[in-house]
Design a protein around this motif. Structure first.
Motif, short mmCIF file in Angstrom:
data_model
loop_
_atom_site.label_atom_id
_atom_site.label_comp_id
_atom_site.label_asym_id
_atom_site.label_seq_id
_atom_site.Cartn_x
_atom_site.Cartn_y
_atom_site.Cartn_z
N ARG A 67 66.82 -6.73 -15.52
CA ARG A 67 66.03 -7.35 -16.59
C ARG A 67 66.93 -7.97 -17.64
N ILE A 72 62.42 -10.86 -14.27
CA ILE A 72 61.19 -10.19 -14.70
C ILE A 72 60.56 -9.49 -13.50
N GLN A 74 57.98 -8.20 -10.74
CA GLN A 74 56.86 -8.69 -9.94
C GLN A 74 56.47 -7.58 -8.97
N ASP A 110 62.02 -15.80 -13.80
CA ASP A 110 60.73 -16.09 -14.42
C ASP A 110 60.14 -17.36 -13.78
N ARG A 113 60.15 -20.63 -15.60
CA ARG A 113 61.41 -21.33 -15.85
C ARG A 113 61.97 -22.01 -14.61
#
Length: 398
Positions: A67, A72, A74, A110, A113
Motif C-alpha cells: 500500500r 490499493i 482489490q 489504482d 490512475r
C-alpha cells in the motif's frame, strides 16, 4: 522477494508470494483451488504453518508495504476453480488480522490512475479483466462470453485473436494425435498466455501441460528415452509445476542419469519437492559428467540453491587453478555439509575418484598427516584450499 514480485507483476498477490517463497507448492495450491484439499493452511511447508498468527502478521506487513507503494486493495474471491465457484476454506484458526481477509485481497495499481492507451477504453479494459479472471479460474464458458462482448464492443481490438486462441487451446490441442506436435503447439501458446494473462498464465497453462504429460506417459514416454528428450513426459510435468510427477517420470526412465537434461530436471524437481540432498547429489555428479554445462547451470540467475551457488562463486574466485570437475572435492573440504555423505557417491573416472576419496579421507581425519600427504600427491591445490579454510576457522576472532 516482495520488491521483485512488485517489479515483475506490478501488484501484490499473497498467493504469489507464498508460491515464490517456496512455502506453498503449486501442485498443492492447485489441488486446493480445485476442491481436492479441504484447507489451504495444512498445505504450507515451512515455519508459518506452525503459527497462523505469525503468518497473518507477516502478510499484514506485506500488505502495508505494498500500500505504501501506491497500490490499493482489490478483493479476490477464495473460490473453487472451474464452473462451480464454491467458497474455499483457508483454515489455521482465528488470527488477527484474519488470514481469509489477507489472502482474499490483492494490491493493484489504482484503476483511476491507469493510462488507457489508443486501443482501450474503460469498457474494453473491464472485459479483458473478466477474460483474465475466467481463464485463470478455468471457466472457458465465462471467458467465451466475455470475449463475445469484447468483440461486439471493439471489433478491431488488437488482442481478439490472442484471446480466442487461449479459449480454443484445449480443444485445438486435443485434436492433435501426435503428442510431440502438441508439445510444440502448446509451447507456442505460452508467450501469448504470458502476454495476456501475466502471472495468471501459470494457472491457465497448468492443466494443458498436465493433460499433455499424461498422454506422453500413456504413450510410453517414460519407459524409453524419446528421440527428442525435450518431449519427455517429465518436461511437460515440470511445465505444470508438478514436481513429484516430474521426478517419478524421470526415475522410471532407464538410464536417465546418463542424460544431462534429465538429470538437470531431476535435480530441480527434487529441490522444489523439498529434497535438497538428492538435488545436490545430481548437481555435483554432473560436475564430473558434464562439467561445462554444469558450470553454466550453477551461474544461471534462476539456479535455485543459493548455498551451492555461493559456494561455486567462492570456488571460482579462489586463487588456485581449479577445473569444474574439482568442485565436489573442493566443496567437501570447505563446506562438507553441502556434499552427500552417501558411500556410493563417487565419480566414474578413476583419477577423479582417487582425488575425491583422498578428500573424503582427509575431511574425516583432518589432523592426520598421512591423509594430507595423500591429497597433496593427488591434487596440491585442494590441500591448500583445505588448509586455508581450516586456518580461517581456527583463527581467533577480533
Amino acid at each position: 522477494m516482495l520488491d521483485q514480485l512488485l517489479l515483475e507483476q506490478n501488484l501484490f498477490d499473497p498467493f504469489e508470494f507464498l508460491l515464490a517463497a517456496g512455502w506453498l507448492r503449486f501442485a498443492d495450491y492447485e489441488a486446493w483451488r480445485l476442491g481436492r484439499q479441504p484447507e489451504l493452511f495444512t498445505l504450507l511447508r515451512v515455519e508459518p504453518k506452525a503459527k497462523a498468527t505469525e503468518l497473518a502478521a507477516l502478510l499484514s506487513e506485506l500488505h502495508s508495504y505494498a500500500r505504501a507503494q501506491g497500490l490499493i486493495g482489490q478483493p479476490q474471491p477464495l473460490e473453487r476453480w472451474g464452473p462451480e465457484p464454491t467458497p474455499l476454506k483457508v483454515g489455521g484458526g482465528a488470527t488477527e488480522p484474519p488470514l481469509d481477509a489477507l489472502l482474499g485481497t490483492r494490491l493493484e495499481p489504482d484503476p483511476a490512475r491507469k493510462q488507457l492507451d489508443l486501443f482501450h477504453d474503460s469498457g474494453a479494459t473491464l472485459l479483458e479483466e473478466r477474460l483474465r479472471a475466467a481463464l485463470r479460474a478455468r471457466r472457458p464458458q465465462a471467458a467465451a462470453e466475455a470475449l463475445a462482448q469484447l468483440r461486439e464492443q471493439r471489433p478491431t481490438h488488437p488482442q481478439l485473436a490472442g484471446w480466442q486462441q487461449l479459449i480454443d487451446a484445449s480443444t485445438t490441442l486435443a485434436a492433435m494425435p501426435d503428442a510431440s506436435v502438441r508439445f510444440q503447439a502448446l509451447d507456442a501458446i505460452v508467450p501469448i498466455a504470458r502476454h495476456l494473462l501475466g502471472a495468471g498464465a501459470r494457472d491457465y497453462l497448468a492443466p494443458l501441460w498436465t493433460a499433455l504429460a499424461e498422454d506422453l506417459t500413456a504413450a510410453g514416454g517414460s519407459d524409453n528415452l524419446p528421440a527428442n528428450p525435450a518431449h519427455h513426459p517429465a518436461m511437460a510435468w515440470s511445465r505444470a509445476e508438478h514436481w513429484q510427477q516430474t521426478r517419478t517420470a524421470i526415475e522410471s526412465t532407464p538410464d536417465w542419469s546418463s542424460h544431462f537434461e534429465l538429470v538437470r530436471l531431476h535435480a530441480r524437481a527434487c529441490w522444489q519437492d523439498g529434497d535438497p540432498h538428492t538435488a545436490r547429489r545430481d548437481w555435483l555428479w554432473q560436475c564430473w559428467e558434464h562439467p561445462d554445462e554444469t558450470a553454466r547451470l550453477l551461474l544461471a540467475k534462476d539456479f535455485p540453491d543459493p548455498a551451492l551457488a555461493a559456494a561455486w562463486q567462492r570456488f571460482e574466485d579462489s586463487d588456485a587453478e581449479f577445473d569444474s570437475e574439482d568442485f565436489p572435492a573442493w566443496l567437501l573440504l570447505t563446506s562438507p555439509g553441502l556434499v552427500p555423505s552417501d558411500p556410493d557417491f563417487s565419480p566414474a573416472d578413476d583419477n577423479l575418484a582417487d582425488i575425491f576419496a583422498a578428500a573424503r579421507a582427509l575431511q574425516a581425519e583432518p589432523d592426520q598427516i598421512a591423509r594430507r600427504e595423500a591429497l597433496d600427491a593427488h591434487h596440491a591445490g585442494l590441500l591448500r584450499a583445505f588448509l586455508d579454510t581450516r586456518n580461517r576457522s581456527q583463527s581467533p576472532r577480533p
